[in-house]
Design a protein around this motif. Structure first.
Motif, PDB file in Angstrom:
ATOM      1  N   ASN A 133       0.808  -1.227   0.000  1.00  0.00           N
ATOM      2  CA  ASN A 133       0.000   0.000   0.000  1.00  0.00           C
ATOM      3  C   ASN A 133       0.844   1.281   0.000  1.00  0.00           C
ATOM      4  O   ASN A 133       0.431   2.297   0.555  1.00  0.00           O
ATOM      5  CB  ASN A 133      -0.936   0.013   1.207  1.00  0.00           C
ATOM      6  CG  ASN A 133      -1.969  -1.092   1.140  1.00  0.00           C
ATOM      7  OD1 ASN A 133      -2.499  -1.383   0.083  1.00  0.00           O
ATOM      8  ND2 ASN A 133      -2.237  -1.732   2.266  1.00  0.00           N
ATOM      9  N   ASP A 134       2.012   1.247  -0.602  1.00  0.00           N
ATOM     10  CA  ASP A 134       2.852   2.449  -0.668  1.00  0.00           C
ATOM     11  C   ASP A 134       2.098   3.594  -1.337  1.00  0.00           C
ATOM     12  O   ASP A 134       1.314   3.368  -2.260  1.00  0.00           O
ATOM     13  CB  ASP A 134       4.115   2.179  -1.489  1.00  0.00           C
ATOM     14  CG  ASP A 134       5.084   1.265  -0.743  1.00  0.00           C
ATOM     15  OD1 ASP A 134       4.847   1.033   0.452  1.00  0.00           O
ATOM     16  OD2 ASP A 134       6.043   0.787  -1.364  1.00  0.00           O
ATOM     17  N   TYR A 135       2.356   4.803  -0.865  1.00  0.00           N
ATOM     18  CA  TYR A 135       1.688   5.962  -1.471  1.00  0.00           C
ATOM     19  C   TYR A 135       2.640   7.146  -1.543  1.00  0.00           C
ATOM     20  O   TYR A 135       3.679   7.171  -0.882  1.00  0.00           O
ATOM     21  CB  TYR A 135       0.438   6.362  -0.680  1.00  0.00           C
ATOM     22  CG  TYR A 135       0.647   6.484   0.812  1.00  0.00           C
ATOM     23  CD1 TYR A 135       1.357   7.556   1.365  1.00  0.00           C
ATOM     24  CD2 TYR A 135       0.145   5.521   1.687  1.00  0.00           C
ATOM     25  CE1 TYR A 135       1.553   7.669   2.718  1.00  0.00           C
ATOM     26  CE2 TYR A 135       0.332   5.633   3.064  1.00  0.00           C
ATOM     27  CZ  TYR A 135       1.034   6.701   3.574  1.00  0.00           C
ATOM     28  OH  TYR A 135       1.233   6.808   4.931  1.00  0.00           O
ATOM     29  N   LYS A 136       2.255   8.110  -2.373  1.00  0.00           N
ATOM     30  CA  LYS A 136       2.986   9.372  -2.456  1.00  0.00           C
ATOM     31  C   LYS A 136       2.136  10.439  -1.787  1.00  0.00           C
ATOM     32  O   LYS A 136       0.910  10.430  -1.910  1.00  0.00           O
ATOM     33  CB  LYS A 136       3.239   9.744  -3.919  1.00  0.00           C
ATOM     34  CG  LYS A 136       4.255   8.840  -4.596  1.00  0.00           C
ATOM     35  CD  LYS A 136       4.464   9.207  -6.047  1.00  0.00           C
ATOM     36  CE  LYS A 136       5.485   8.264  -6.692  1.00  0.00           C
ATOM     37  NZ  LYS A 136       5.628   8.505  -8.137  1.00  0.00           N
TER      38      LYS A 136
ATOM     39  N   TYR B 140      -2.847  11.791  -0.377  1.00  0.00           N
ATOM     40  CA  TYR B 140      -2.048  10.574  -0.515  1.00  0.00           C
ATOM     41  C   TYR B 140      -2.531   9.807  -1.748  1.00  0.00           C
ATOM     42  O   TYR B 140      -3.731   9.572  -1.910  1.00  0.00           O
ATOM     43  CB  TYR B 140      -2.182   9.694   0.729  1.00  0.00           C
ATOM     44  CG  TYR B 140      -1.806  10.395   2.017  1.00  0.00           C
ATOM     45  CD1 TYR B 140      -0.508  10.320   2.522  1.00  0.00           C
ATOM     46  CD2 TYR B 140      -2.746  11.142   2.727  1.00  0.00           C
ATOM     47  CE1 TYR B 140      -0.156  10.972   3.706  1.00  0.00           C
ATOM     48  CE2 TYR B 140      -2.403  11.802   3.905  1.00  0.00           C
ATOM     49  CZ  TYR B 140      -1.113  11.714   4.387  1.00  0.00           C
ATOM     50  OH  TYR B 140      -0.769  12.361   5.553  1.00  0.00           O
ATOM     51  N   PHE B 141      -1.583   9.398  -2.604  1.00  0.00           N
ATOM     52  CA  PHE B 141      -1.931   8.736  -3.862  1.00  0.00           C
ATOM     53  C   PHE B 141      -1.343   7.327  -3.908  1.00  0.00           C
ATOM     54  O   PHE B 141      -0.131   7.157  -3.822  1.00  0.00           O
ATOM     55  CB  PHE B 141      -1.385   9.530  -5.052  1.00  0.00           C
ATOM     56  CG  PHE B 141      -1.854  10.963  -5.085  1.00  0.00           C
ATOM     57  CD1 PHE B 141      -2.996  11.319  -5.787  1.00  0.00           C
ATOM     58  CD2 PHE B 141      -1.145  11.950  -4.400  1.00  0.00           C
ATOM     59  CE1 PHE B 141      -3.433  12.631  -5.821  1.00  0.00           C
ATOM     60  CE2 PHE B 141      -1.579  13.279  -4.415  1.00  0.00           C
ATOM     61  CZ  PHE B 141      -2.728  13.617  -5.126  1.00  0.00           C
ATOM     62  N   VAL B 142      -2.216   6.336  -4.031  1.00  0.00           N
ATOM     63  CA  VAL B 142      -1.769   4.965  -4.252  1.00  0.00           C
ATOM     64  C   VAL B 142      -1.908   4.709  -5.747  1.00  0.00           C
ATOM     65  O   VAL B 142      -3.013   4.746  -6.294  1.00  0.00           O
ATOM     66  CB  VAL B 142      -2.631   3.946  -3.471  1.00  0.00           C
ATOM     67  CG1 VAL B 142      -2.130   2.524  -3.724  1.00  0.00           C
ATOM     68  CG2 VAL B 142      -2.625   4.262  -1.974  1.00  0.00           C
ATOM     69  N   ALA B 143      -0.789   4.488  -6.423  1.00  0.00           N
ATOM     70  CA  ALA B 143      -0.811   4.271  -7.877  1.00  0.00           C
ATOM     71  C   ALA B 143       0.282   3.267  -8.235  1.00  0.00           C
ATOM     72  O   ALA B 143       1.296   3.607  -8.831  1.00  0.00           O
ATOM     73  CB  ALA B 143      -0.608   5.590  -8.618  1.00  0.00           C
TER      74      ALA B 143
END
Length: 267
Positions: free
Chosen positions: A160-163, A173-176
């Motif tokens: 579930n890493d996010y930017k 927060y963006f999970v892509a």
């Protein structure tokens, strides 16, 4: 030399030639169809779109198209089994307007999620996936509950890493991960609760298209406007759009919010 639909048709005839396939060209619609001779299952390609990509990117665009078509035809012609493939079953989020039957008329396995979204189930085949239909379940003797439990377990196993980005005092927060299941992570309750616990303000979430999940830690009124614009932009650009409406996440529930400019949302 300028590429035309007729020239592209000739290229595809050469690149996709095979004794098991049949191809046809519809001059009126400017489309090219390739299908299995035996089953007639296949796909239709809009040639002007391919020509535009070719003019922009050259041979690479044709290479990618051929790879995609070949893989899709392979999947269509295979009998997929669920037993033994449990680790490859994932939930996918789609808009409620998404079809509930396959083109062959088989009913897809799905369940309600929110007023805007529905949950389907995908069998991951590596380069592609197949949505699971009722006939596949019946063949295996599986229940809806079983496939739902397996899919829920698998979505929890994904990274579930996010930017993070901060705009006007609000954290986004963006999970892509681009694995096909970014939006599906909204079904990972533990992840949702973790984001809720760590939010300073009100937690909103959006699934504008399949390949992104957006969390918004809303700390002032401007945050709602930013989220609305952001969600609409992603929705318009998405390959598989889902919904342009964000949700407030509260008490493990998702409530769609209608954001009015410069105001707090009305539910």
């Amino acid at each position: 030399m300028k590429m035309t639909s007729i020239k592209m048709k000739k290229i595809l005839d050469e690149r996709l030639a095979g004794p098991a396939y049949k191809t046809s060209y519809n001059r009126d619609k400017d489309t090219y169809r390739i299908a299995w001779k035996e089953s007639n299952q296949g796909m239709t390609i809009t040639l002007p779109n391919v020509v535009a990509k070719y003019n922009e990117r050259g041979e690479k665009a044709v290479d990618e198209l051929v790879e995609h078509v070949t893989e899709a035809l392979r999947v269509m012609n295979e009998e997929q089994e669920l037993t033994g493939m449990e680790k490859n079953i994932y939930p996918v989020i789609r808009a409620t307007s998404f079809a509930t039957k396959t083109k062959a008329g088989e009913k897809l396995v799905c369940k309600d999620h929110t007023a805007e979204t529905r949950i389907y189930y995908a069998l991951d085949l590596g380069k592609s996936y197949r949505l699971i239909d009722e006939a596949m379940l019946e063949k295996e003797g599986w229940t809806h509950d079983r496939i739902d439990e397996i899919a829920a377990f698998n979505i929890r196993s994904l990274n579930n890493d996010y930017k993070k980005d901060t705009v006007a005092g609000n954290d986004f927060y963006f999970v892509a991960k681009q694995d096909g299941y970014d939006a599906s992570r909204i079904l990972n309750e533990a992840f949702m609760e973790e984001m809720k616990v760590n939010s300073k303000g009100e937690l909103a979430v959006a699934v504008p298209h399949q390949d992104v999940l957006i969390f918004a830690d809303i700390q002032n009124k401007t945050g709602y406007d930013v989220l609305a614009q952001m969600t609409m932009k992603f929705f318009a650009e998405g390959r598989i759009p889902i919904t342009s409406l964000p949700f407030i996440y509260e008490n493990k529930e998702l409530e769609p919010i209608f954001i009015l400019a410069k105001n707090r949302p009305t539910e």
